[in-house]
Motif scaffolding. Sequence first.
Motif, PDB file in Angstrom:
ATOM      1  N   GLY A   1       0.799  -1.211   0.000  1.00  0.00           N
ATOM      2  CA  GLY A   1       0.000   0.000   0.000  1.00  0.00           C
ATOM      3  C   GLY A   1       0.836   1.268   0.000  1.00  0.00           C
ATOM      4  O   GLY A   1       0.303   2.361  -0.077  1.00  0.00           O
ATOM      5  N   VAL A   2       2.160   1.109   0.097  1.00  0.00           N
ATOM      6  CA  VAL A   2       3.054   2.267   0.084  1.00  0.00           C
ATOM      7  C   VAL A   2       3.749   2.367  -1.267  1.00  0.00           C
ATOM      8  O   VAL A   2       3.732   3.415  -1.900  1.00  0.00           O
ATOM      9  N   ILE A   3       4.357   1.281  -1.700  1.00  0.00           N
ATOM     10  CA  ILE A   3       5.042   1.254  -3.003  1.00  0.00           C
ATOM     11  C   ILE A   3       4.523   0.077  -3.813  1.00  0.00           C
ATOM     12  O   ILE A   3       3.954  -0.867  -3.265  1.00  0.00           O
ATOM     13  N   ALA A   4       4.729   0.123  -5.105  1.00  0.00           N
ATOM     14  CA  ALA A   4       4.224  -0.903  -6.017  1.00  0.00           C
ATOM     15  C   ALA A   4       4.960  -2.235  -5.845  1.00  0.00           C
ATOM     16  O   ALA A   4       6.065  -2.291  -5.311  1.00  0.00           O
ATOM     17  N   MET A   5       4.337  -3.280  -6.326  1.00  0.00           N
ATOM     18  CA  MET A   5       4.856  -4.636  -6.183  1.00  0.00           C
ATOM     19  C   MET A   5       6.274  -4.811  -6.747  1.00  0.00           C
ATOM     20  O   MET A   5       7.090  -5.478  -6.100  1.00  0.00           O
ATOM     21  N   PRO A   6       6.628  -4.278  -7.920  1.00  0.00           N
ATOM     22  CA  PRO A   6       8.003  -4.471  -8.404  1.00  0.00           C
ATOM     23  C   PRO A   6       9.062  -3.951  -7.428  1.00  0.00           C
ATOM     24  O   PRO A   6      10.080  -4.608  -7.205  1.00  0.00           O
ATOM     25  N   ALA A   7       8.794  -2.818  -6.821  1.00  0.00           N
ATOM     26  CA  ALA A   7       9.738  -2.263  -5.840  1.00  0.00           C
ATOM     27  C   ALA A   7       9.758  -3.114  -4.576  1.00  0.00           C
ATOM     28  O   ALA A   7      10.824  -3.356  -4.000  1.00  0.00           O
ATOM     29  N   ARG A   8       8.603  -3.611  -4.143  1.00  0.00           N
ATOM     30  CA  ARG A   8       8.556  -4.486  -2.957  1.00  0.00           C
ATOM     31  C   ARG A   8       9.289  -5.793  -3.221  1.00  0.00           C
ATOM     32  O   ARG A   8       9.989  -6.301  -2.349  1.00  0.00           O
ATOM     33  N   ARG A   9       9.142  -6.326  -4.425  1.00  0.00           N
ATOM     34  CA  ARG A   9       9.873  -7.561  -4.775  1.00  0.00           C
ATOM     35  C   ARG A   9      11.378  -7.315  -4.757  1.00  0.00           C
ATOM     36  O   ARG A   9      12.144  -8.168  -4.312  1.00  0.00           O
ATOM     37  N   ALA A  10      11.799  -6.158  -5.257  1.00  0.00           N
ATOM     38  CA  ALA A  10      13.227  -5.818  -5.263  1.00  0.00           C
ATOM     39  C   ALA A  10      13.774  -5.792  -3.842  1.00  0.00           C
ATOM     40  O   ALA A  10      14.869  -6.321  -3.577  1.00  0.00           O
ATOM     41  N   LEU A  11      13.022  -5.214  -2.915  1.00  0.00           N
ATOM     42  CA  LEU A  11      13.454  -5.201  -1.517  1.00  0.00           C
ATOM     43  C   LEU A  11      13.470  -6.614  -0.949  1.00  0.00           C
ATOM     44  O   LEU A  11      14.386  -6.990  -0.206  1.00  0.00           O
ATOM     45  N   GLY A  12      12.471  -7.407  -1.315  1.00  0.00           N
ATOM     46  CA  GLY A  12      12.400  -8.785  -0.844  1.00  0.00           C
ATOM     47  C   GLY A  12      13.584  -9.618  -1.283  1.00  0.00           C
ATOM     48  O   GLY A  12      14.107 -10.440  -0.516  1.00  0.00           O
ATOM     49  N   LYS A  13      14.043  -9.413  -2.508  1.00  0.00           N
ATOM     50  CA  LYS A  13      15.203 -10.151  -3.010  1.00  0.00           C
ATOM     51  C   LYS A  13      16.455  -9.841  -2.208  1.00  0.00           C
ATOM     52  O   LYS A  13      17.344 -10.672  -2.079  1.00  0.00           O
ATOM     53  N   GLU A  14      16.515  -8.629  -1.661  1.00  0.00           N
ATOM     54  CA  GLU A  14      17.660  -8.212  -0.830  1.00  0.00           C
ATOM     55  C   GLU A  14      17.420  -8.535   0.649  1.00  0.00           C
ATOM     56  O   GLU A  14      18.211  -8.156   1.496  1.00  0.00           O
ATOM     57  N   LYS A  15      16.292  -9.197   0.930  1.00  0.00           N
ATOM     58  CA  LYS A  15      15.908  -9.562   2.294  1.00  0.00           C
ATOM     59  C   LYS A  15      15.708  -8.326   3.194  1.00  0.00           C
ATOM     60  O   LYS A  15      16.015  -8.344   4.381  1.00  0.00           O
ATOM     61  N   ILE A  16      15.196  -7.270   2.589  1.00  0.00           N
ATOM     62  CA  ILE A  16      14.858  -6.046   3.333  1.00  0.00           C
ATOM     63  C   ILE A  16      13.372  -6.133   3.650  1.00  0.00           C
ATOM     64  O   ILE A  16      12.532  -5.943   2.774  1.00  0.00           O
ATOM     65  N   ASP A  17      13.056  -6.459   4.902  1.00  0.00           N
ATOM     66  CA  ASP A  17      11.665  -6.663   5.278  1.00  0.00           C
ATOM     67  C   ASP A  17      11.236  -5.829   6.484  1.00  0.00           C
ATOM     68  O   ASP A  17      10.248  -6.112   7.139  1.00  0.00           O
ATOM     69  N   SER A  18      12.008  -4.785   6.784  1.00  0.00           N
ATOM     70  CA  SER A  18      11.643  -3.882   7.873  1.00  0.00           C
ATOM     71  C   SER A  18      12.278  -2.514   7.613  1.00  0.00           C
ATOM     72  O   SER A  18      13.241  -2.400   6.847  1.00  0.00           O
TER      73      SER A  18
END
Length: 80
Positions: A23-40
Amino acid sequence: MAKSLISICAVNHVVEKGNFLQGVIAMPARRALGKEKIDSLQKLSDYSEAEIMQLHGFGKNAMEKLKNYMKENNVSFKNN
């Protein structure tokens, strides 16, 4: 007092996988953070703005939204 408690909780709170920044940023950007294990927000603050912008899926729009959200939660990127 409640406002400061919200900020502390937001920084330390780790959400369920896949829901971080929903709800803050779009899915492609969230996936990019997820790949880097950035979850907080705490983990995000370990990166510079330039490092995040290099991730595939991040653009100016996502970065602007992310910076606004981080500012609301009293979190910032590390200095270059």
